[in-house]
Motif scaffolding. Structure first.
Motif, short mmCIF file in Angstrom:
data_model
loop_
_atom_site.label_atom_id
_atom_site.label_comp_id
_atom_site.label_asym_id
_atom_site.label_seq_id
_atom_site.Cartn_x
_atom_site.Cartn_y
_atom_site.Cartn_z
N ALA A 19 -8.60 -53.46 36.58
CA ALA A 19 -8.21 -53.37 35.17
C ALA A 19 -9.38 -52.91 34.30
CB ALA A 19 -7.66 -54.70 34.68
N ALA A 20 -10.58 -53.40 34.60
CA ALA A 20 -11.76 -53.00 33.85
C ALA A 20 -12.04 -51.51 34.02
CB ALA A 20 -12.98 -53.81 34.28
N GLU A 21 -11.90 -51.02 35.25
CA GLU A 21 -12.12 -49.60 35.52
C GLU A 21 -11.08 -48.74 34.80
OE1 GLU A 21 -14.60 -48.00 37.19
OE2 GLU A 21 -15.61 -49.90 37.56
N ILE A 22 -9.83 -49.19 34.81
CA ILE A 22 -8.77 -48.45 34.12
C ILE A 22 -9.03 -48.42 32.62
CG2 ILE A 22 -6.31 -48.51 33.52
CD1 ILE A 22 -5.82 -49.41 36.45
N SER A 23 -9.50 -49.54 32.07
CA SER A 23 -9.82 -49.59 30.64
C SER A 23 -10.91 -48.60 30.30
CB SER A 23 -10.25 -51.00 30.25
OG SER A 23 -9.19 -51.89 30.43
N GLU A 24 -11.93 -48.52 31.15
CA GLU A 24 -13.02 -47.56 30.90
C GLU A 24 -12.48 -46.13 30.98
OE1 GLU A 24 -16.63 -47.98 33.11
OE2 GLU A 24 -16.74 -50.13 32.74
N VAL A 75 -22.00 -45.86 17.21
CA VAL A 75 -22.20 -46.67 16.00
C VAL A 75 -20.89 -47.35 15.60
CG1 VAL A 75 -22.88 -46.61 13.57
CG2 VAL A 75 -24.09 -45.20 15.24
N VAL A 76 -19.79 -46.60 15.64
CA VAL A 76 -18.48 -47.15 15.28
C VAL A 76 -18.13 -48.33 16.19
CG1 VAL A 76 -16.00 -46.66 15.21
CG2 VAL A 76 -17.63 -44.97 14.34
N HIS A 77 -18.30 -48.15 17.49
CA HIS A 77 -17.98 -49.23 18.43
C HIS A 77 -18.93 -50.42 18.28
CE1 HIS A 77 -14.99 -46.73 20.20
NE2 HIS A 77 -15.83 -45.91 20.79
N MET A 78 -20.18 -50.13 17.93
CA MET A 78 -21.14 -51.21 17.71
C MET A 78 -20.73 -52.06 16.50
SD MET A 78 -25.30 -50.71 17.66
CE MET A 78 -25.20 -49.19 18.57
N LEU A 137 -18.15 -49.39 23.71
CA LEU A 137 -19.57 -49.13 23.47
C LEU A 137 -20.29 -48.86 24.79
CD1 LEU A 137 -22.04 -49.05 21.59
CD2 LEU A 137 -22.22 -51.52 21.88
N THR A 138 -20.09 -49.72 25.76
CA THR A 138 -20.74 -49.57 27.06
C THR A 138 -20.28 -48.29 27.75
OG1 THR A 138 -20.85 -51.96 27.28
CG2 THR A 138 -21.14 -50.69 29.29
N THR A 139 -18.99 -48.03 27.70
CA THR A 139 -18.44 -46.84 28.35
C THR A 139 -19.00 -45.56 27.73
OG1 THR A 139 -16.42 -48.05 28.85
CG2 THR A 139 -16.31 -45.66 29.00
N VAL A 140 -18.99 -45.49 26.41
CA VAL A 140 -19.49 -44.29 25.73
C VAL A 140 -20.99 -44.12 25.98
CG1 VAL A 140 -19.87 -43.22 23.47
CG2 VAL A 140 -17.67 -44.26 24.00
#
Length: 154
Positions: free
Chosen positions: A80-85, A13-16, A24-27
């Motif tokens: 970079a996207a994978e590291i961010s996740e 909810v916080v990320h949304m 949001l997608t990662t969680v």
């Protein structure tokens, strides 16, 4: 429900609300993994915090490994996207212990056990490992811990 799983659900909810699509997608993906694991056996189970932590560690490591593969393939934006996740997931993990902190925990627990039961032998390594593993739980490498215990008991 484990505290960690509850935290993940409330953070959706916080990320949304914050519009943080990556987090949001990662969680959501991690929550999906947790629910899949809970429902995968013959009877549904509820993962505790230690099991959720282990799953989060595995998910973060998976993303870091994938990032390494992308880096080797010169796909730097995907890496970079994978590291961010991985960083989003690692924010939910307990702070790792230093080698000195882990050694201190090993010494403290073994000393307490020896005060109760006398000198411990290598045959009693399991007796020492159980409370040590419970306290360290995912904050330090398990193989390194068992080596510390072996040296201490030798």
């Amino acid at each position: 429900m484990s505290k960690l799983k509850q935290q993940l659900k409330s953070d959706v909810v916080v990320h949304m609300k914050a519009g943080n699509k990556l987090a949001l997608t990662t969680v959501r993906n991690v929550l999906g993994e947790i629910e899949t694991r809970e429902k995968s056996g013959k009877t549904p189970i509820e993962l505790d915090d230690a099991q959720v932590t282990a799953l989060l560690q595995k998910e973060a490591a998976k993303r870091r490994d994938t990032a390494q593969i992308y880096t080797e393939a010169n796909e730097l934006d995907r890496a970079a996207a994978e590291i961010s996740e991985a960083e989003v997931i690692e924010a939910y993990l307990p702070q790792p212990l230093s080698a000195d902190e882990a050694a201190g925990i090993v010494d403290r627990i073994i000393t307490a056990l020896e005060a109760e039961q006398g000198q411990l032998s290598m045959k009693q390594m399991g007796l020492a490992m159980k409370p040590i593993t419970a306290e360290i739980a995912g904050r330090f490498d398990g193989k390194a811990i068992s080596e510390m215990v072996r040296k201490r008991l030798a």
